[in-house]
Design a protein around this motif. Structure first.
Motif, mmCIF file in Angstrom:
data_model
loop_
_atom_site.group_PDB
_atom_site.id
_atom_site.type_symbol
_atom_site.label_atom_id
_atom_site.label_comp_id
_atom_site.label_asym_id
_atom_site.label_seq_id
_atom_site.Cartn_x
_atom_site.Cartn_y
_atom_site.Cartn_z
ATOM 1 N N HIS A 30 0.841 -1.205 0.000
ATOM 2 C CA HIS A 30 0.000 0.000 0.000
ATOM 3 C C HIS A 30 0.874 1.253 0.000
ATOM 4 C CE1 HIS A 30 -4.103 -1.639 1.604
ATOM 5 N NE2 HIS A 30 -3.656 -2.331 0.581
ATOM 6 N N VAL A 31 1.903 1.261 0.847
ATOM 7 C CA VAL A 31 2.797 2.427 0.929
ATOM 8 C C VAL A 31 3.543 2.622 -0.388
ATOM 9 C CG1 VAL A 31 4.840 3.359 2.092
ATOM 10 C CG2 VAL A 31 2.986 2.358 3.443
ATOM 11 N N GLU A 32 3.983 1.532 -1.014
ATOM 12 C CA GLU A 32 4.655 1.643 -2.319
ATOM 13 C C GLU A 32 3.733 2.285 -3.354
ATOM 14 O OE1 GLU A 32 5.792 -2.392 -3.129
ATOM 15 O OE2 GLU A 32 7.485 -2.327 -1.736
ATOM 16 N N ILE A 33 2.476 1.862 -3.382
ATOM 17 C CA ILE A 33 1.500 2.402 -4.342
ATOM 18 C C ILE A 33 1.234 3.873 -4.059
ATOM 19 C CG2 ILE A 33 -0.918 2.285 -5.074
ATOM 20 C CD1 ILE A 33 -0.659 -0.817 -4.654
ATOM 21 N N LEU A 34 1.067 4.229 -2.792
ATOM 22 C CA LEU A 34 0.851 5.632 -2.437
ATOM 23 C C LEU A 34 2.033 6.481 -2.879
ATOM 24 C CD1 LEU A 34 -0.679 5.101 1.116
ATOM 25 C CD2 LEU A 34 -1.865 6.094 -0.863
ATOM 26 N N ASN A 35 3.251 6.053 -2.561
ATOM 27 C CA ASN A 35 4.444 6.808 -2.943
ATOM 28 C C ASN A 35 4.575 6.933 -4.463
ATOM 29 O OD1 ASN A 35 5.414 7.421 -0.346
ATOM 30 N ND2 ASN A 35 6.435 5.448 -0.177
ATOM 31 N N ALA A 36 4.283 5.858 -5.184
ATOM 32 C CA ALA A 36 4.369 5.879 -6.647
ATOM 33 C C ALA A 36 3.380 6.873 -7.254
ATOM 34 C CB ALA A 36 4.124 4.478 -7.210
ATOM 35 N N ASN A 37 2.340 7.195 -6.513
ATOM 36 C CA ASN A 37 1.334 8.154 -6.980
ATOM 37 C C ASN A 37 1.498 9.536 -6.349
ATOM 38 O OD1 ASN A 37 -0.732 6.766 -8.845
ATOM 39 N ND2 ASN A 37 -0.251 5.238 -7.295
ATOM 40 N N GLY A 38 2.680 9.783 -5.776
ATOM 41 C CA GLY A 38 2.996 11.105 -5.254
ATOM 42 C C GLY A 38 2.426 11.423 -3.891
ATOM 43 N N ILE A 39 1.938 10.412 -3.200
ATOM 44 C CA ILE A 39 1.374 10.620 -1.867
ATOM 45 C C ILE A 39 2.406 10.173 -0.838
ATOM 46 C CG2 ILE A 39 -0.482 9.990 -0.275
ATOM 47 C CD1 ILE A 39 -2.184 9.456 -2.870
ATOM 48 N N PRO A 40 2.869 11.071 0.023
ATOM 49 C CA PRO A 40 3.896 10.696 0.992
ATOM 50 C C PRO A 40 3.361 9.673 1.996
ATOM 51 C CG PRO A 40 3.245 13.003 1.293
ATOM 52 C CD PRO A 40 2.477 12.473 0.133
ATOM 53 N N ALA A 41 4.075 8.554 2.109
ATOM 54 C CA ALA A 41 3.664 7.491 3.018
ATOM 55 C C ALA A 41 4.890 6.723 3.489
ATOM 56 C CB ALA A 41 2.684 6.546 2.322
ATOM 57 N N VAL A 42 4.825 6.219 4.718
ATOM 58 C CA VAL A 42 5.913 5.436 5.317
ATOM 59 C C VAL A 42 5.316 4.305 6.150
ATOM 60 C CG1 VAL A 42 7.514 7.408 5.434
ATOM 61 C CG2 VAL A 42 6.060 6.872 7.406
ATOM 62 N N ILE A 43 6.188 3.395 6.537
ATOM 63 C CA ILE A 43 5.851 2.346 7.497
ATOM 64 C C ILE A 43 6.430 2.772 8.841
ATOM 65 C CG2 ILE A 43 6.408 -0.019 8.233
ATOM 66 C CD1 ILE A 43 4.458 -0.133 5.979
ATOM 67 N N ALA A 44 5.661 2.609 9.916
ATOM 68 C CA ALA A 44 6.169 2.851 11.272
ATOM 69 C C ALA A 44 5.997 1.570 12.070
ATOM 70 C CB ALA A 44 5.420 3.992 11.949
ATOM 71 N N THR A 45 7.035 1.226 12.814
ATOM 72 C CA THR A 45 7.034 -0.014 13.573
ATOM 73 C C THR A 45 7.938 0.129 14.791
ATOM 74 O OG1 THR A 45 7.460 -2.400 13.387
ATOM 75 C CG2 THR A 45 8.870 -0.958 12.106
ATOM 76 N N PRO A 46 7.694 -0.648 15.835
ATOM 77 C CA PRO A 46 8.549 -0.543 17.025
ATOM 78 C C PRO A 46 10.012 -0.896 16.757
ATOM 79 C CG PRO A 46 6.529 -1.721 17.545
ATOM 80 C CD PRO A 46 6.555 -1.539 16.059
ATOM 81 N N GLN A 47 10.275 -1.733 15.782
ATOM 82 C CA GLN A 47 11.648 -2.120 15.433
ATOM 83 C C GLN A 47 11.855 -1.867 13.941
ATOM 84 O OE1 GLN A 47 11.865 -6.218 16.602
ATOM 85 N NE2 GLN A 47 11.345 -5.755 18.719
ATOM 86 N N PRO A 48 12.327 -0.661 13.582
ATOM 87 C CA PRO A 48 12.394 -0.276 12.170
ATOM 88 C C PRO A 48 13.548 -0.914 11.394
ATOM 89 C CG PRO A 48 13.212 1.493 13.533
ATOM 90 C CD PRO A 48 12.738 0.413 14.469
ATOM 91 N N GLU A 49 13.390 -2.190 11.108
ATOM 92 C CA GLU A 49 14.369 -2.919 10.305
ATOM 93 C C GLU A 49 13.707 -3.351 9.007
ATOM 94 O OE1 GLU A 49 15.618 -6.226 12.682
ATOM 95 O OE2 GLU A 49 15.975 -4.963 14.426
ATOM 96 N N PRO A 50 14.456 -3.386 7.904
ATOM 97 C CA PRO A 50 13.847 -3.814 6.645
ATOM 98 C C PRO A 50 13.481 -5.301 6.690
ATOM 99 C CG PRO A 50 16.201 -3.459 6.366
ATOM 100 C CD PRO A 50 15.853 -3.022 7.762
ATOM 101 N N PRO A 51 12.465 -5.680 5.928
ATOM 102 C CA PRO A 51 12.092 -7.095 5.891
ATOM 103 C C PRO A 51 13.178 -7.918 5.207
ATOM 104 C CG PRO A 51 10.832 -5.829 4.285
ATOM 105 C CD PRO A 51 11.630 -4.852 5.075
ATOM 106 N N HIS A 52 13.371 -9.128 5.675
ATOM 107 C CA HIS A 52 14.352 -10.025 5.059
ATOM 108 C C HIS A 52 13.688 -10.977 4.074
ATOM 109 C CE1 HIS A 52 12.968 -13.537 7.338
ATOM 110 N NE2 HIS A 52 12.799 -12.689 8.338
ATOM 111 N N TRP A 53 12.379 -11.000 4.046
ATOM 112 C CA TRP A 53 11.662 -11.995 3.259
ATOM 113 C C TRP A 53 10.978 -11.440 2.018
ATOM 114 C CZ3 TRP A 53 6.151 -11.673 3.841
ATOM 115 C CH2 TRP A 53 5.737 -10.797 4.842
#
Length: 177
Positions: A30-53
């Motif tokens: 969802h965030v990727e789609i929002l960003n691709a359409n010019g809408i600022p969006a991010v993921i927030a999480t207690p442990q901000p590490e990139p996914p490994h999977w």
């Protein structure tokens, strides 16, 4: 005169992406789609590490990086801790209901998302949307169907009998299988 008002940032609050779960991956998409359409969006999480999977270029921030009062928060339906954490915040809050069977995990008995300041519901399909309209009639609700990437997922010419299951979700049935 051009409109120079800052567009609010959309923040999908989720579990740490090191956990393998469809809801986490969908939040990233969802965030990727929002960003691709010019809408600022991010993921927030207690442990901000990139996914490994899976691969994603989405910006991941810590919960402390969320702008109180300004950012639009998109919360998962199934985690009470996030509702309690943000309960006093005045941000515009949305719940993404991917699976209505997990809603009870996010709410104490008899509570409503509105009790936590949630002002809108996004649903991943018709069934969760129907459930949310009945269960939370005072909160506006809309459906955002899950997109299937047909470049990635294709029907094979060769078929074989197989059973697909997620042992962490249906442990009794998995043990039987």
């Amino acid at each position: 005169m051009a409109n120079t008002a800052r567009r609010p940032r959309i923040v999908y609050v989720t579990f740490p992406p090191k956990q393998i779960a469809g809801g986490i991956k969908l939040a990233f998409r969802h965030v990727e789609i929002l960003n691709a359409n010019g809408i600022p969006a991010v993921i927030a999480t207690p442990q901000p590490e990139p996914p490994h999977w899976f691969d994603s270029s989405v910006e991941i921030i810590n919960l402390e990086g969320i702008s109180r009062d300004d950012d639009v928060l998109v919360l998962p339906d199934n985690y009470q801790g996030f509702f309690q954490y943000f309960s006093e915040w005045t941000n515009y809050k949305v719940v993404y209901c991917q699976n209505h069977f997990f809603v009870h995990q996010g709410l104490e008995e008899g509570r409503d998302f509105a009790d936590f300041g949630v002002r809108a519901l996004l649903c991943g399909g018709r069934v969760p949307e129907r459930f949310c309209r009945r269960r939370f009639p005072a909160i506006p609700c809309t459906q955002i169907p899950v997109l299937v990437d047909h470049q990635l997922f294709q029907i094979s010419d060769q078929k074989s009998l197989s059973i697909a299951y997620a042992p962490r979700k249906r442990s009794l049935e998995a043990a039987f299988i």
